[in-house]
Design a protein around this motif. Sequence first.
Motif, PDB file in Angstrom:
ATOM      1  N   SER A 149       0.828  -1.208   0.000  1.00  0.00           N
ATOM      2  CA  SER A 149       0.000   0.000   0.000  1.00  0.00           C
ATOM      3  C   SER A 149       0.862   1.259   0.000  1.00  0.00           C
ATOM      4  CB  SER A 149      -0.926   0.003   1.222  1.00  0.00           C
ATOM      5  OG  SER A 149      -1.811  -1.088   1.171  1.00  0.00           O
ATOM      6  N   LEU A 150       1.907   1.265   0.811  1.00  0.00           N
ATOM      7  CA  LEU A 150       2.816   2.419   0.820  1.00  0.00           C
ATOM      8  C   LEU A 150       3.482   2.611  -0.540  1.00  0.00           C
ATOM      9  CD1 LEU A 150       4.555   2.131   4.309  1.00  0.00           C
ATOM     10  CD2 LEU A 150       3.044   3.964   3.524  1.00  0.00           C
ATOM     11  N   ASN A 151       3.881   1.513  -1.164  1.00  0.00           N
ATOM     12  CA  ASN A 151       4.536   1.595  -2.480  1.00  0.00           C
ATOM     13  C   ASN A 151       3.640   2.235  -3.532  1.00  0.00           C
ATOM     14  OD1 ASN A 151       6.931   0.457  -1.620  1.00  0.00           O
ATOM     15  ND2 ASN A 151       6.322  -1.618  -2.198  1.00  0.00           N
ATOM     16  N   LEU A 152       2.334   2.040  -3.398  1.00  0.00           N
ATOM     17  CA  LEU A 152       1.393   2.580  -4.381  1.00  0.00           C
ATOM     18  C   LEU A 152       0.729   3.871  -3.912  1.00  0.00           C
ATOM     19  CD1 LEU A 152      -0.207  -0.697  -5.704  1.00  0.00           C
ATOM     20  CD2 LEU A 152       1.491   0.747  -6.799  1.00  0.00           C
ATOM     21  N   GLY A 153       1.096   4.336  -2.732  1.00  0.00           N
ATOM     22  CA  GLY A 153       0.536   5.589  -2.244  1.00  0.00           C
ATOM     23  C   GLY A 153      -0.844   5.464  -1.631  1.00  0.00           C
ATOM     24  N   VAL A 154      -1.236   4.245  -1.268  1.00  0.00           N
ATOM     25  CA  VAL A 154      -2.546   4.030  -0.643  1.00  0.00           C
ATOM     26  C   VAL A 154      -2.340   4.168   0.870  1.00  0.00           C
ATOM     27  CG1 VAL A 154      -4.572   2.529  -0.520  1.00  0.00           C
ATOM     28  CG2 VAL A 154      -3.104   2.465  -2.544  1.00  0.00           C
ATOM     29  N   ILE A 155      -2.239   5.398   1.291  1.00  0.00           N
ATOM     30  CA  ILE A 155      -1.803   5.765   2.630  1.00  0.00           C
ATOM     31  C   ILE A 155      -2.762   5.296   3.722  1.00  0.00           C
ATOM     32  CG2 ILE A 155      -1.179   7.724   4.112  1.00  0.00           C
ATOM     33  CD1 ILE A 155       0.725   7.080   1.683  1.00  0.00           C
ATOM     34  N   LYS A 156      -4.045   5.437   3.517  1.00  0.00           N
ATOM     35  CA  LYS A 156      -5.019   5.077   4.557  1.00  0.00           C
ATOM     36  C   LYS A 156      -4.949   3.580   4.870  1.00  0.00           C
ATOM     37  CE  LYS A 156      -8.333   6.256   7.349  1.00  0.00           C
ATOM     38  NZ  LYS A 156      -8.133   7.167   8.462  1.00  0.00           N
ATOM     39  N   ILE A 157      -4.854   2.744   3.854  1.00  0.00           N
ATOM     40  CA  ILE A 157      -4.757   1.293   4.074  1.00  0.00           C
ATOM     41  C   ILE A 157      -3.451   0.974   4.791  1.00  0.00           C
ATOM     42  CG2 ILE A 157      -4.592  -0.980   2.966  1.00  0.00           C
ATOM     43  CD1 ILE A 157      -7.402   0.240   2.816  1.00  0.00           C
ATOM     44  N   ALA A 158      -2.369   1.620   4.397  1.00  0.00           N
ATOM     45  CA  ALA A 158      -1.076   1.400   5.054  1.00  0.00           C
ATOM     46  C   ALA A 158      -1.155   1.774   6.530  1.00  0.00           C
ATOM     47  CB  ALA A 158       0.020   2.197   4.351  1.00  0.00           C
ATOM     48  N   GLU A 159      -1.820   2.878   6.827  1.00  0.00           N
ATOM     49  CA  GLU A 159      -1.967   3.325   8.214  1.00  0.00           C
ATOM     50  C   GLU A 159      -2.770   2.307   9.027  1.00  0.00           C
ATOM     51  OE1 GLU A 159      -4.883   6.515   9.612  1.00  0.00           O
ATOM     52  OE2 GLU A 159      -2.969   7.594   9.565  1.00  0.00           O
ATOM     53  N   LEU A 160      -3.862   1.815   8.460  1.00  0.00           N
ATOM     54  CA  LEU A 160      -4.682   0.827   9.157  1.00  0.00           C
ATOM     55  C   LEU A 160      -3.913  -0.483   9.375  1.00  0.00           C
ATOM     56  CD1 LEU A 160      -8.080   1.430   7.327  1.00  0.00           C
ATOM     57  CD2 LEU A 160      -7.486   2.076   9.676  1.00  0.00           C
ATOM     58  N   CYS A 161      -3.153  -0.906   8.376  1.00  0.00           N
ATOM     59  CA  CYS A 161      -2.349  -2.120   8.507  1.00  0.00           C
ATOM     60  C   CYS A 161      -1.283  -1.956   9.582  1.00  0.00           C
ATOM     61  CB  CYS A 161      -1.702  -2.483   7.174  1.00  0.00           C
ATOM     62  SG  CYS A 161      -2.871  -3.130   5.978  1.00  0.00           S
ATOM     63  N   ASN A 162      -0.714  -0.782   9.669  1.00  0.00           N
ATOM     64  CA  ASN A 162       0.277  -0.518  10.706  1.00  0.00           C
ATOM     65  C   ASN A 162      -0.353  -0.643  12.094  1.00  0.00           C
ATOM     66  OD1 ASN A 162       3.017   0.370  11.479  1.00  0.00           O
ATOM     67  ND2 ASN A 162       1.910   2.124  12.301  1.00  0.00           N
ATOM     68  N   LYS A 163      -1.558  -0.119  12.261  1.00  0.00           N
ATOM     69  CA  LYS A 163      -2.258  -0.221  13.543  1.00  0.00           C
ATOM     70  C   LYS A 163      -2.543  -1.683  13.897  1.00  0.00           C
ATOM     71  CE  LYS A 163      -4.426   4.319  13.482  1.00  0.00           C
ATOM     72  NZ  LYS A 163      -5.678   5.083  13.430  1.00  0.00           N
ATOM     73  N   ILE A 164      -2.974  -2.460  12.901  1.00  0.00           N
ATOM     74  CA  ILE A 164      -3.242  -3.882  13.132  1.00  0.00           C
ATOM     75  C   ILE A 164      -1.956  -4.603  13.524  1.00  0.00           C
ATOM     76  CG2 ILE A 164      -3.892  -6.064  12.009  1.00  0.00           C
ATOM     77  CD1 ILE A 164      -5.862  -4.328  10.289  1.00  0.00           C
ATOM     78  N   GLU A 165      -0.897  -4.338  12.782  1.00  0.00           N
ATOM     79  CA  GLU A 165       0.391  -4.980  13.065  1.00  0.00           C
ATOM     80  C   GLU A 165       0.885  -4.631  14.471  1.00  0.00           C
ATOM     81  OE1 GLU A 165       4.848  -5.433  11.108  1.00  0.00           O
ATOM     82  OE2 GLU A 165       3.534  -3.850  10.369  1.00  0.00           O
ATOM     83  N   MET A 166       0.832  -3.364  14.815  1.00  0.00           N
ATOM     84  CA  MET A 166       1.308  -2.939  16.140  1.00  0.00           C
ATOM     85  C   MET A 166       0.446  -3.529  17.262  1.00  0.00           C
ATOM     86  SD  MET A 166       4.069  -1.229  15.738  1.00  0.00           S
ATOM     87  CE  MET A 166       4.409  -2.361  14.391  1.00  0.00           C
TER      88      MET A 166
END
Length: 90
Positions: free
Chosen positions: A65-82
Motif C-alpha cells: 500500500s505504501l509503495n502505491l501511495g494508498v496511505i489510509k490502508i497502510a496506516e490501518l495495517c500498521n495499527k493492526i500490526e502494532m
Amino acid sequence: MKNETAILDPEIVKELKDIMGQDFLLLFTTYISDSENKITELKRAIHKEDIDQICRVSHSLKGSSLNLGVIKIAELCNKIEMSAVQGDKR
C-alpha cells in the motif's frame, strides 16, 4: 477536528503514472486483487488469533500500500500490526 489521513498520496500516484505509463492500470488492478486476498487471509488470522500470521499479512499489505501511495490502508495495517505485536485483541 480529527486528523484525517488522505486515502491516496497524489504525488506517489502521479510518479507511478509517469513511470508506468499504460501499465499503471494493470499495477493498480493487481494491487486490488492481491489486497482482497490479503484481507481475507488477515480476517482468517484474526479469527484464529494467529499473531505471527496477522503480523506477516498486515506488514505485507502495509508495504504494498505504501509503495502505491494508498496511505489510509497502510496506516490501518500498521495499527493492526502494532496491536498484534502488543497482544491487543481489540
